[in-house]
Design a protein around this motif. Sequence first.
Motif, PDB file in Angstrom:
ATOM      1  N   ILE A 126       0.793  -1.237   0.002  1.00  0.00           N
ATOM      2  CA  ILE A 126      -0.116  -0.096   0.022  1.00  0.00           C
ATOM      3  C   ILE A 126       1.018   1.221  -0.115  1.00  0.00           C
ATOM      4  O   ILE A 126       0.415   2.040  -0.869  1.00  0.00           O
ATOM      5  N   SER A 127       2.073   1.285   0.832  1.00  0.00           N
ATOM      6  CA  SER A 127       2.671   2.563   1.064  1.00  0.00           C
ATOM      7  C   SER A 127       3.368   2.968  -0.275  1.00  0.00           C
ATOM      8  O   SER A 127       3.674   4.001  -0.873  1.00  0.00           O
ATOM      9  N   GLY A 184       9.545  11.370  -2.009  1.00  0.00           N
ATOM     10  CA  GLY A 184       9.313   9.801  -1.890  1.00  0.00           C
ATOM     11  C   GLY A 184       9.256   9.166  -0.527  1.00  0.00           C
ATOM     12  O   GLY A 184       8.482   8.611  -0.073  1.00  0.00           O
ATOM     13  N   ILE A 185      10.465   9.426   0.059  1.00  0.00           N
ATOM     14  CA  ILE A 185      10.470   8.719   1.417  1.00  0.00           C
ATOM     15  C   ILE A 185       9.877   9.450   2.229  1.00  0.00           C
ATOM     16  O   ILE A 185       9.307   8.765   3.321  1.00  0.00           O
ATOM     17  N   PHE A 186       9.499  10.589   2.314  1.00  0.00           N
ATOM     18  CA  PHE A 186       8.476  11.296   3.370  1.00  0.00           C
ATOM     19  C   PHE A 186       7.197  10.674   2.854  1.00  0.00           C
ATOM     20  O   PHE A 186       6.450  10.463   4.301  1.00  0.00           O
ATOM     21  N   SER A 187       6.738  10.537   1.666  1.00  0.00           N
ATOM     22  CA  SER A 187       5.488  10.057   1.443  1.00  0.00           C
ATOM     23  C   SER A 187       5.376   8.529   2.054  1.00  0.00           C
ATOM     24  O   SER A 187       4.436   8.271   2.441  1.00  0.00           O
ATOM     25  N   PHE A 188       6.489   7.787   1.793  1.00  0.00           N
ATOM     26  CA  PHE A 188       6.469   6.252   2.106  1.00  0.00           C
ATOM     27  C   PHE A 188       6.019   6.062   3.605  1.00  0.00           C
ATOM     28  O   PHE A 188       5.470   5.419   4.168  1.00  0.00           O
ATOM     29  N   LEU A 231       4.930   8.587   5.665  1.00  0.00           N
ATOM     30  CA  LEU A 231       3.572   9.013   6.279  1.00  0.00           C
ATOM     31  C   LEU A 231       2.482   7.913   5.839  1.00  0.00           C
ATOM     32  O   LEU A 231       1.691   7.568   6.770  1.00  0.00           O
ATOM     33  N   SER A 232       2.759   7.207   4.830  1.00  0.00           N
ATOM     34  CA  SER A 232       1.742   6.000   4.543  1.00  0.00           C
ATOM     35  C   SER A 232       1.662   4.927   5.421  1.00  0.00           C
ATOM     36  O   SER A 232       1.116   4.291   5.958  1.00  0.00           O
ATOM     37  N   TRP A 233       3.022   4.684   5.665  1.00  0.00           N
ATOM     38  CA  TRP A 233       3.294   3.609   6.603  1.00  0.00           C
ATOM     39  C   TRP A 233       2.871   3.852   7.956  1.00  0.00           C
ATOM     40  O   TRP A 233       2.416   2.788   8.589  1.00  0.00           O
ATOM     41  N   PRO A 261       6.188   4.629  13.317  1.00  0.00           N
ATOM     42  CA  PRO A 261       4.697   4.962  13.519  1.00  0.00           C
ATOM     43  C   PRO A 261       4.198   5.047  14.845  1.00  0.00           C
ATOM     44  O   PRO A 261       4.662   4.374  15.877  1.00  0.00           O
ATOM     45  N   THR A 262       3.674   6.114  14.945  1.00  0.00           N
ATOM     46  CA  THR A 262       2.902   6.645  16.380  1.00  0.00           C
ATOM     47  C   THR A 262       2.231   5.513  17.057  1.00  0.00           C
ATOM     48  O   THR A 262       2.539   5.308  18.339  1.00  0.00           O
ATOM     49  N   VAL A 263       1.482   4.661  16.576  1.00  0.00           N
ATOM     50  CA  VAL A 263       0.939   3.635  17.192  1.00  0.00           C
ATOM     51  C   VAL A 263       1.664   2.447  17.568  1.00  0.00           C
ATOM     52  O   VAL A 263       1.719   2.292  18.666  1.00  0.00           O
ATOM     53  N   LEU A 264       2.810   2.413  16.936  1.00  0.00           N
ATOM     54  CA  LEU A 264       3.909   1.446  17.497  1.00  0.00           C
ATOM     55  C   LEU A 264       4.686   2.010  18.640  1.00  0.00           C
ATOM     56  O   LEU A 264       4.807   1.354  19.537  1.00  0.00           O
ATOM     57  N   SER A 265       5.077   3.205  18.464  1.00  0.00           N
ATOM     58  CA  SER A 265       5.610   3.641  19.799  1.00  0.00           C
ATOM     59  C   SER A 265       4.414   4.003  20.888  1.00  0.00           C
ATOM     60  O   SER A 265       5.204   3.910  22.066  1.00  0.00           O
TER      61      SER A 265
END
Lengths: 296, 313
Positions: free
Chosen positions: A96-97, A219-223, A225-227, B130-134
Motif C-alpha cells: 500500500i505504501s 518519496g521517502i517522506f510519503s512512504f 507517512l503512508s506506513w 509509526p505513532t501507534v507502534l511507539s
Amino acid sequence: MAQPQPTPMTDNSTGMSYLDSLPRRVVTVFLPLLVFVFVLLFPFYWMAITAVKPNFQLTDYNNYSPLWVVQPTLDHIKYLLFETSYPHWLWNTVYISVAATVISLVTSVFAAYAIERLRFNGSRWVGLGIFLAYLVPPSILFIPLAIMVFGLGIYDTKLALILTYPTFLVPFSTWLLMGYFRSIPFELEECALVDGASRWQILIKVLLPLSVPGLISAGIFSFTLSWNEFIYALTFIQSSENKTVPVGVLTELVRSDVYEWGSLMAGALIGSLPVVILYSFFVDYYVSSMTGAVKE
Amino acid sequence: MANVAAAEPTHKRSFWAGIGQGRHVLGIAFMVPAAVFLLFFLTYPLGLGVWLGFTDTRIGREGVFIGLENYQSLWGDSLFWLVVFNTLLYTIAASILKFGLGLWLALLLNENLPFKAFFRAVVLLPWVVPTVLSAIAFWWIFDSQYSIISWALIKMGLISAPINFLGDVTNARASVIAANVWRGIPFVAISLLAGLQTISPSLHEAATLDGATNWQRFRYITLPMLSPIIAVVMTFSVLFTFTDFQLIYVLTRGGPLNSTHLMATLSFQRAIPGGSLGEGAAIAVAMIPFLLAAILFSYFGLQRRKWQQGGAD
C-alpha cells in the motif's frame, strides 16, 4: 545550481564556543543533551529488550533486573512471524505504501511543474489551495471517506487505502516539489526551449534529473507517512488479511485478558524497522523535506 | 524577397503565441491528475462531512436532513463539553511543552558538538517510527504494575507503590500529554534548528562585543529572527495535536471517566463503533473553527517583517 544538501549540515566552525570553559559547557550543553537523548531513545531500548525477554522475566522484577535480559529468546518473534498474520500485514503495508507513494509522486510532479513553471492562469490560487489541502487533517475526513469507500465498493480492500492516502500525500509532495523546482534556474529550461525541446522533453530530460534529491525527499517522506497512517486503515479495513501493521498489531495482537507484551513489542519493533532503516540511509533528505515543507 | 521578409515575423509570432497558449492548456492538463484526486477524495468528502453533520445518517441507513439537531444535542451534551475541554487542555499543554523543550533541544544541537550529525539523526527517531507502534511501547511503559518508571522511582526510594499511570484522571492526562510531547519534540527541534542555522553568527559576535549577555542575545537576536519559523512550526504542531487520534486510541481509548477523550476519538467512537455517522461528522465539523483559527494565526505569523530579510524597518 540545485545542490542536494544545504551546506550548514557540515558546519564545524567553532563559533564563539571558545568563550565558554569546558566544565561550563558540560553542565549547560552536554548534560541536558544526554538527558534528552536518553529520554527520546529509552522507549526504543525498552521495546527491543522486551521483545527478546522470556515471559517469566517480564513480570519478575525482584529476581531479574528489568533493564537487562538473561537468556534472550526469539520466541516472541517466531510466534509473530509463524503463528499470526503479521507477515501478511507487513506485506500489505509495503504494498500500500509503495503504491500510494508512486501514485502521489507522479501526480505531484505534474502538478508542481504546472503550478511552478507553466504558470497557467490561476496557478497561484491552485498553489494556495494545495497548501490548504495539506492542512486538512484525516480526523475530519475519515467519516465521509468511509461512506464513499463503501459506496465505491472498495471497502475492506487495499485499493481503499491506496486511493485515499494520496489525499494527504499529494498536497505535501506537490508543495515540496514546488519549492524544489523553484530552486532550479529558469535559464536551463529556456535554453532547452530555444533548442526546440517540447515542454514534455524539458520536464523529463532537464527538470527531473536535476530534481532527483527533491524526488527522493518527497518519496521517502510519503512512504513514511503512508506506513504510519492509522485512522483510515482502522476504519476502512475489516478483515485480518488486509490490515496494515499498525492496525494489525493493535487490533489482533492485543487480547482483552492477557497482554502478550513480548510479541506486542516485537511487533512494534519489526513494524518500525523498515522506516527506521530507510530513514537512516536518507537522514539528510528526510530532514530537508521536513524543514523544506515548513520553511516555504 | 519582400515576401520572405514579411513572412518571417508572422512565423515567429505564431511560434511564441503557440508556446503562450500551450502553457495554459498544458498547465491545466498537468493539473488534472492531482485535481481529480483532491477534488474527489478531499474536497468532496469535506463537503459531504459538513452535510452529514446536518443529517441523522447511521451505518447501513441513508439519513435525512435534520437541520441543527446534531449540534443542538451536542450543545446540551456534557460529555461533548468535557471532550472540548480535554482537547484544549491536551493541545495547549502539549504544545507549550513541545515548544519549550524543542527550542531548548534545538539550541543545544546548534552548539558546536562532536558527533553532531549523529545526534541530529538520533533525535528525530521518535518522529519517524509509526505513532501507534511507539504508543504501544508507551502503553507498556505506563503499565499499572510493571511500569519501568515506577520501578526506577521505587528503587530510588521516591515512591513506595507503583504509579497508576493510565487509571487515574490526572495521571492519565499527564501520561498521554507526555507521550505526545515525546513524539513531537523532534519535529519542533529539527525544524527550529534549521531556522537557527540561518541566523548569521556575526550578529551574535557583534552583540557579544557590545556586552550583551547570553539571555539578551537569545531574547533580542535569536527569538526575533526565529519568530516566522516558530509561527509555522507551532501551527503545524497545534494542528496535529488538536486532531490527534492514534495516541489516545492506543493508550486509553478516552478513559478513565472520559478524561482523555479528544474530539477526534469521540467522533470516531460515535461514528464507527456507535454507528451514528451524522453525529460523528458533526463533532468532526466542530473541530474546523479551531483549525481555521490556527491557520489564520499561521498566515499572519508567516508575514515576514522587512528587517528579518535584512531590509529597513
